[in-house]
Scaffold this motif. Structure first.
Motif, short mmCIF file in Angstrom:
data_model
loop_
_atom_site.label_atom_id
_atom_site.label_comp_id
_atom_site.label_asym_id
_atom_site.label_seq_id
_atom_site.Cartn_x
_atom_site.Cartn_y
_atom_site.Cartn_z
N ILE A 49 26.78 -6.73 -2.07
CA ILE A 49 27.34 -7.43 -3.46
C ILE A 49 26.58 -7.13 -4.11
O ILE A 49 25.76 -6.57 -4.86
CB ILE A 49 26.66 -9.10 -3.04
CG1 ILE A 49 27.87 -9.91 -1.88
CG2 ILE A 49 27.55 -9.19 -4.43
CD1 ILE A 49 27.00 -10.90 -2.11
N PHE A 50 27.65 -6.21 -5.73
CA PHE A 50 26.89 -5.40 -6.52
C PHE A 50 27.37 -5.75 -8.02
O PHE A 50 28.90 -6.15 -8.16
CB PHE A 50 27.35 -4.32 -6.40
CG PHE A 50 26.63 -3.48 -7.65
CD1 PHE A 50 25.97 -2.55 -8.05
CD2 PHE A 50 28.17 -2.79 -8.32
CE1 PHE A 50 25.92 -2.47 -9.10
CE2 PHE A 50 28.18 -2.55 -9.78
CZ PHE A 50 26.90 -1.96 -10.35
N ASP A 51 27.14 -6.45 -9.02
CA ASP A 51 27.71 -6.81 -10.21
C ASP A 51 26.64 -5.98 -11.31
O ASP A 51 25.44 -6.31 -11.07
CB ASP A 51 27.95 -7.94 -10.46
CG ASP A 51 29.15 -8.30 -11.51
OD1 ASP A 51 29.19 -7.46 -12.09
OD2 ASP A 51 29.95 -9.37 -11.57
N VAL A 52 26.97 -5.98 -12.84
CA VAL A 52 25.70 -5.36 -13.31
C VAL A 52 25.29 -6.87 -13.78
O VAL A 52 25.35 -8.50 -13.83
CB VAL A 52 26.63 -5.15 -14.59
CG1 VAL A 52 27.11 -4.23 -14.66
CG2 VAL A 52 27.54 -6.28 -15.03
N ASN A 53 23.88 -6.68 -14.72
CA ASN A 53 23.02 -8.08 -14.89
C ASN A 53 24.00 -9.07 -15.94
O ASN A 53 22.85 -10.13 -15.94
CB ASN A 53 21.78 -6.70 -14.90
CG ASN A 53 21.75 -6.55 -15.58
OD1 ASN A 53 22.29 -6.88 -17.05
ND2 ASN A 53 19.98 -6.47 -16.77
N VAL A 54 24.42 -8.71 -16.62
CA VAL A 54 24.89 -9.12 -17.95
C VAL A 54 26.43 -10.04 -17.51
O VAL A 54 26.38 -10.98 -17.97
CB VAL A 54 25.77 -8.44 -18.82
CG1 VAL A 54 24.12 -8.13 -19.41
CG2 VAL A 54 26.58 -7.14 -18.69
N ALA A 55 25.98 -10.44 -16.00
CA ALA A 55 27.51 -11.35 -15.34
C ALA A 55 26.88 -12.80 -15.88
O ALA A 55 26.00 -13.21 -15.42
CB ALA A 55 27.44 -11.01 -13.95
N MET A 56 27.97 -13.83 -15.36
CA MET A 56 27.49 -15.02 -16.04
C MET A 56 26.95 -16.18 -14.44
O MET A 56 25.46 -16.15 -14.43
CB MET A 56 28.41 -16.12 -16.14
CG MET A 56 29.30 -15.79 -17.29
SD MET A 56 30.76 -17.21 -17.51
CE MET A 56 29.75 -18.52 -18.12
N VAL A 57 27.16 -15.04 -13.49
CA VAL A 57 26.79 -15.60 -12.22
C VAL A 57 25.74 -14.68 -11.65
O VAL A 57 26.54 -13.30 -11.53
CB VAL A 57 27.23 -15.83 -11.23
CG1 VAL A 57 26.25 -16.55 -9.80
CG2 VAL A 57 28.55 -17.39 -11.46
N PRO A 58 23.99 -14.47 -11.58
CA PRO A 58 24.00 -13.42 -10.83
C PRO A 58 24.13 -12.50 -9.37
O PRO A 58 24.76 -13.23 -8.54
CB PRO A 58 22.28 -13.21 -11.28
CG PRO A 58 22.36 -14.75 -11.23
CD PRO A 58 23.41 -15.68 -11.27
N ALA A 59 24.00 -11.27 -9.02
CA ALA A 59 24.15 -11.16 -7.76
C ALA A 59 23.58 -11.47 -6.57
O ALA A 59 24.17 -11.96 -5.60
CB ALA A 59 24.83 -9.61 -8.10
N ASP A 60 22.34 -11.31 -7.27
CA ASP A 60 21.67 -12.04 -5.55
C ASP A 60 21.49 -13.38 -5.63
O ASP A 60 21.36 -14.04 -4.50
CB ASP A 60 20.23 -12.15 -6.77
CG ASP A 60 19.69 -10.46 -6.68
OD1 ASP A 60 20.64 -9.52 -5.84
OD2 ASP A 60 19.18 -10.32 -8.04
N GLY A 61 21.90 -14.33 -7.33
CA GLY A 61 22.66 -15.45 -6.62
C GLY A 61 23.56 -16.10 -5.89
O GLY A 61 23.42 -16.76 -4.62
N VAL A 62 25.07 -15.28 -5.97
CA VAL A 62 26.01 -14.62 -4.51
C VAL A 62 25.71 -15.09 -3.18
O VAL A 62 25.75 -15.37 -2.48
CB VAL A 62 27.14 -14.15 -5.11
CG1 VAL A 62 28.41 -13.98 -4.22
CG2 VAL A 62 27.04 -14.07 -6.66
#
Length: 95
Positions: A49-62
Motif C-alpha cells: 500500500i503506497f501513498d504520499v505522506n500528505v494524504a488525509m489517511v496515512p498509508a500505514d493506517g490503511v
C-alpha cells in the motif's frame, strides 16, 4: 457454482495466492476500497500500500486496518514525502 465460491473463499482465507500487488494512491477514496478488495482476492499473496505522506489517511493506517482481516495476505504500508525521490523509496514497494 456454490462449490467454486466456497473454494475461492477458503483459498482467500488460507492463502495460496502467488501475486504481489502494489496500490499507488491507496489512502484515497478509491484506493482504500481497492485495497480491501485486493486483500480479499485469493490470488494475492502480498499487498503493498503506497501513498504520499500528505494524504488525509496515512498509508500505514490503511495497512493496519487491513491487517485485521482474516486473510493470509501480507499487507505493508509505504509512504513517500513530496520532497523525496520516488526511485529510491519505491524499490521495495514495487519489487
Amino acid at each position: 457454482m456454490g462449490t467454486s465460491c466456497s473454494s475461492g473463499i477458503r483459498k482467500a482465507i488460507m492463502g495460496g495466492g502467488s501475486h504481489k500487488v502494489c496500490v499507488c494512491g491507496a489512502a484515497g477514496g478509491i484506493g482504500q476500497p481497492l485495497c480491501l478488495l485486493m486483500a480479499m482476492e485469493p490470488n494475492v499473496k502480498e499487498l503493498a500500500i503506497f501513498d504520499v505522506n500528505v494524504a488525509m489517511v496515512p498509508a500505514d493506517g490503511v495497512a493496519e486496518d487491513l491487517g485485521h482481516i482474516e486473510s493470509k495476505v501480507k499487507v505493508t504500508g509505504y509512504s513517500l514525502g513530496i520532497d523525496q525521490p520516488p526511485k529510491v523509496h519505491l524499490n521495495e514497494c514495487l519489487s
